[in-house]
Design a protein around this motif. Sequence first.
Motif, PDB file in Angstrom:
ATOM      1  N   LEU A  48     116.571  30.020  91.372  1.00 32.28           N
ATOM      2  CA  LEU A  48     117.517  29.754  90.798  1.00 32.28           C
ATOM      3  C   LEU A  48     118.348  31.088  90.902  1.00 32.28           C
ATOM      4  N   ALA A  49     118.162  31.686  89.983  1.00 29.29           N
ATOM      5  CA  ALA A  49     118.545  33.319  88.672  1.00 29.29           C
ATOM      6  C   ALA A  49     119.170  33.325  90.694  1.00 29.29           C
ATOM      7  N   GLY A  50     118.040  34.530  91.528  1.00 20.35           N
ATOM      8  CA  GLY A  50     118.856  34.892  92.487  1.00 20.35           C
ATOM      9  C   GLY A  50     120.346  34.638  93.418  1.00 20.35           C
ATOM     10  N   GLN A  51     119.817  32.607  92.966  1.00 25.43           N
ATOM     11  CA  GLN A  51     121.253  32.497  93.661  1.00 25.43           C
ATOM     12  C   GLN A  51     122.484  32.684  93.567  1.00 25.43           C
ATOM     13  N   ILE A  52     122.688  32.444  92.025  1.00 22.82           N
ATOM     14  CA  ILE A  52     123.861  33.048  90.928  1.00 22.82           C
ATOM     15  C   ILE A  52     124.180  33.752  90.970  1.00 22.82           C
ATOM     16  N   TYR A  53     123.114  35.130  91.183  1.00 18.78           N
ATOM     17  CA  TYR A  53     123.424  36.359  90.587  1.00 18.78           C
ATOM     18  C   TYR A  53     124.464  36.411  92.756  1.00 18.78           C
ATOM     19  N   GLY A  54     123.377  36.227  93.758  1.00 20.08           N
ATOM     20  CA  GLY A  54     124.513  36.386  95.088  1.00 20.08           C
ATOM     21  C   GLY A  54     125.569  35.776  94.676  1.00 20.08           C
ATOM     22  N   GLU A  55     126.206  34.867  94.560  1.00 22.27           N
ATOM     23  CA  GLU A  55     127.309  33.951  94.200  1.00 22.27           C
ATOM     24  C   GLU A  55     128.153  34.471  93.739  1.00 22.27           C
ATOM     25  N   ALA A  56     127.960  35.310  92.312  1.00 21.82           N
ATOM     26  CA  ALA A  56     128.653  35.711  91.582  1.00 21.82           C
ATOM     27  C   ALA A  56     129.035  37.485  92.048  1.00 21.82           C
ATOM     28  N   SER A  57     128.151  38.297  92.960  1.00 21.43           N
ATOM     29  CA  SER A  57     128.092  39.310  93.301  1.00 21.43           C
ATOM     30  C   SER A  57     129.359  39.099  94.053  1.00 21.43           C
ATOM     31  N   GLN A  58     129.118  37.712  94.955  1.00 25.21           N
ATOM     32  CA  GLN A  58     130.750  38.050  96.268  1.00 25.21           C
ATOM     33  C   GLN A  58     131.894  37.820  95.969  1.00 25.21           C
ATOM     34  N   ILE A  59     132.013  36.776  94.227  1.00 24.74           N
ATOM     35  CA  ILE A  59     133.777  36.920  94.109  1.00 24.74           C
ATOM     36  C   ILE A  59     133.517  38.637  93.408  1.00 24.74           C
ATOM     37  N   ALA A  60     133.005  39.319  92.840  1.00 23.49           N
ATOM     38  CA  ALA A  60     132.864  40.018  91.507  1.00 23.49           C
ATOM     39  C   ALA A  60     133.313  41.439  92.601  1.00 23.49           C
ATOM     40  N   GLN A  61     133.054  41.459  94.172  1.00 23.02           N
ATOM     41  CA  GLN A  61     133.140  42.174  95.297  1.00 23.02           C
ATOM     42  C   GLN A  61     134.449  42.222  95.452  1.00 23.02           C
ATOM     43  N   PHE A  62     135.763  41.360  95.279  1.00 20.14           N
ATOM     44  CA  PHE A  62     136.407  40.951  95.123  1.00 20.14           C
ATOM     45  C   PHE A  62     138.051  41.744  94.104  1.00 20.14           C
ATOM     46  N   SER A  63     136.899  42.136  92.872  1.00 20.46           N
ATOM     47  CA  SER A  63     137.652  42.709  91.966  1.00 20.46           C
ATOM     48  C   SER A  63     138.103  43.671  92.153  1.00 20.46           C
ATOM     49  N   SER A  64     138.549  44.406  91.656  1.00 21.27           N
ATOM     50  CA  SER A  64     139.936  45.907  90.849  1.00 21.27           C
ATOM     51  C   SER A  64     139.824  45.619  89.442  1.00 21.27           C
ATOM     52  N   ASP A  90     137.205  41.305  81.355  1.00 17.96           N
ATOM     53  CA  ASP A  90     137.766  42.544  81.096  1.00 17.96           C
ATOM     54  C   ASP A  90     137.007  43.790  81.729  1.00 17.96           C
ATOM     55  N   ALA A  91     137.169  44.766  83.292  1.00 17.00           N
ATOM     56  CA  ALA A  91     135.585  44.814  84.122  1.00 17.00           C
ATOM     57  C   ALA A  91     136.556  46.341  83.106  1.00 17.00           C
ATOM     58  N   ALA A  92     137.079  46.746  82.345  1.00 17.10           N
ATOM     59  CA  ALA A  92     137.778  48.209  81.946  1.00 17.10           C
ATOM     60  C   ALA A  92     136.825  48.013  80.660  1.00 17.10           C
ATOM     61  N   ARG A  93     136.078  47.507  80.053  1.00 18.04           N
ATOM     62  CA  ARG A  93     135.212  46.978  79.048  1.00 18.04           C
ATOM     63  C   ARG A  93     133.902  47.074  79.300  1.00 18.04           C
ATOM     64  N   ASP A  94     133.620  48.608  78.966  1.00 17.89           N
ATOM     65  CA  ASP A  94     131.922  48.822  79.222  1.00 17.89           C
ATOM     66  C   ASP A  94     130.581  47.377  78.317  1.00 17.89           C
ATOM     67  N   GLU A  95     131.222  46.354  78.379  1.00 21.45           N
ATOM     68  CA  GLU A  95     130.132  45.691  77.523  1.00 21.45           C
ATOM     69  C   GLU A  95     129.907  44.476  78.020  1.00 21.45           C
ATOM     70  N   VAL A  96     128.649  43.970  77.727  1.00 26.93           N
ATOM     71  CA  VAL A  96     127.682  42.797  78.707  1.00 26.93           C
ATOM     72  C   VAL A  96     129.189  41.515  77.972  1.00 26.93           C
ATOM     73  N   GLN A  97     129.741  40.846  79.017  1.00 24.57           N
ATOM     74  CA  GLN A  97     130.463  39.403  78.415  1.00 24.57           C
ATOM     75  C   GLN A  97     130.141  38.130  78.966  1.00 24.57           C
ATOM     76  N   ILE A  98     129.285  37.653  79.345  1.00 18.51           N
ATOM     77  CA  ILE A  98     128.846  37.034  80.055  1.00 18.51           C
ATOM     78  C   ILE A  98     126.882  36.378  80.362  1.00 18.51           C
ATOM     79  N   VAL A  99     126.327  35.413  79.868  1.00 19.87           N
ATOM     80  CA  VAL A  99     125.309  35.036  79.822  1.00 19.87           C
ATOM     81  C   VAL A  99     125.363  35.108  81.112  1.00 19.87           C
ATOM     82  N   ILE A 100     124.235  34.112  81.510  1.00 18.32           N
ATOM     83  CA  ILE A 100     123.642  33.620  82.364  1.00 18.32           C
ATOM     84  C   ILE A 100     122.164  33.349  82.694  1.00 18.32           C
TER      85      ILE A 100
END
Length: 436
Positions: free
Chosen positions: A69-85, A52-62
Amino acid sequence: MKALEDKGFKAPTEVQEKLIPVIKKGKNVIGQSQTGSGKTHTFLLPLMDKVDAARDEVQIVITAPSRELAGQIYGEASQIAQFSSPEIRVTNFVGGTDKQRQLNKLGNQQPHIVIGTPGRILDMINEQALKVHTAFAFVVDEADMTLDMGFLEEVDHIAGRLPDKLQMLVFSATIPEKLKPFLKKYMENPVVEHIKPKTVISDTIDNWLISTKGKDKNRLIYQLLTVGHPYLAIVFANTKQRVDEIADYLKKQGLKTAKIHGDITPRERKRVMRQVQNLEFQYVVATDLAARGIDIEGVSHVINAEVPSELDFFIHRVGRTGRNGLDGTAITLYDPSDDLLIAQVEKLGIKFYPKEIKDGEIVDTYDRNRRTKRVKSKDELDPTLIGLVKKKKKKIKPGYKKKIDRAISASNKQKRKVDRRQQTRTARKAKKNSNQ
């Protein structure tokens, strides 16, 4: 769906097909599958769908065991996040980055998704800057590697700061015995899914085996890299010292070579990885740090400068090439003392093609097992007959060959007679015992 379209994904992998519906239902999951099976999107897609992007709080920890490896997951998550509104905020917390800057940023705003190495995430929690008590999901990626690298204690502390009602997902290539107490502690009735690979490595990979007996190993690696004309090659060695030796030798020969191992500073490693991705280097020499999960696109050749002592690492190394249906070549250098390790790799179903460099070309050569693979007679010869056969190889008199054949035939006939007599005795004894 827009993010998937942008990635060009058409159909889910086996692990995605089996586990995405289970994760969507909020169940705890232990997913055992090989690197490159699509694990990252298996957890990112269903979990990010619930943010829920309207809530200003941590929702998932990976958590991931290495910065890469962390950088790779971050890259994939950022790619998905850019299509969120509205926007889904994703943050990567790893060592070697500006800690104060991250603390300041957390003072103003919490991310929706926290990705990073266990040490830095725990550091941020201990500083009371990162508030993870609001998370609904916790993902431990590459759990066996996390255990191997000694980070399970930090992961345990992070899990202890998360809410009781929590969806927990653990992904691992293997489930070692030492990992089981941790899983039992935090996971109640998890869905356990073991995705067995159809083949241990992609069937688009050619596995070559080259003997180093009597050869200069560094020179051999240089020849393979220059004769084989790779698009992008990774040379794997077992130790940091050996990586340094190979990289230094290749540089002296004029090859632009990058190296990756644990003693290189995080900032430098990040820079080198970026340069490799941008194809600024054609040759990379690395320890097994780069073998697990790091997806460097376009690797055409992998060279094992040494046979790894752990079979898992052989699979991870070779799996850097032949990805996404592309052809790849994996070359393993071996010494006669490595025969046992090579035999263990072959038991996994991997077929090696013996090769050598001759007149500046890579050509087929003899199988190392050619002597043991020769067809033997079912009837073994006794020592006196072996002596006769050995004499046969020398200059022989007329009729000597027939004499040997008759002797062998008579010996085998006598053996069969003795065997039949023994079988009759055994049968009589068995009958007598059953009548008693």
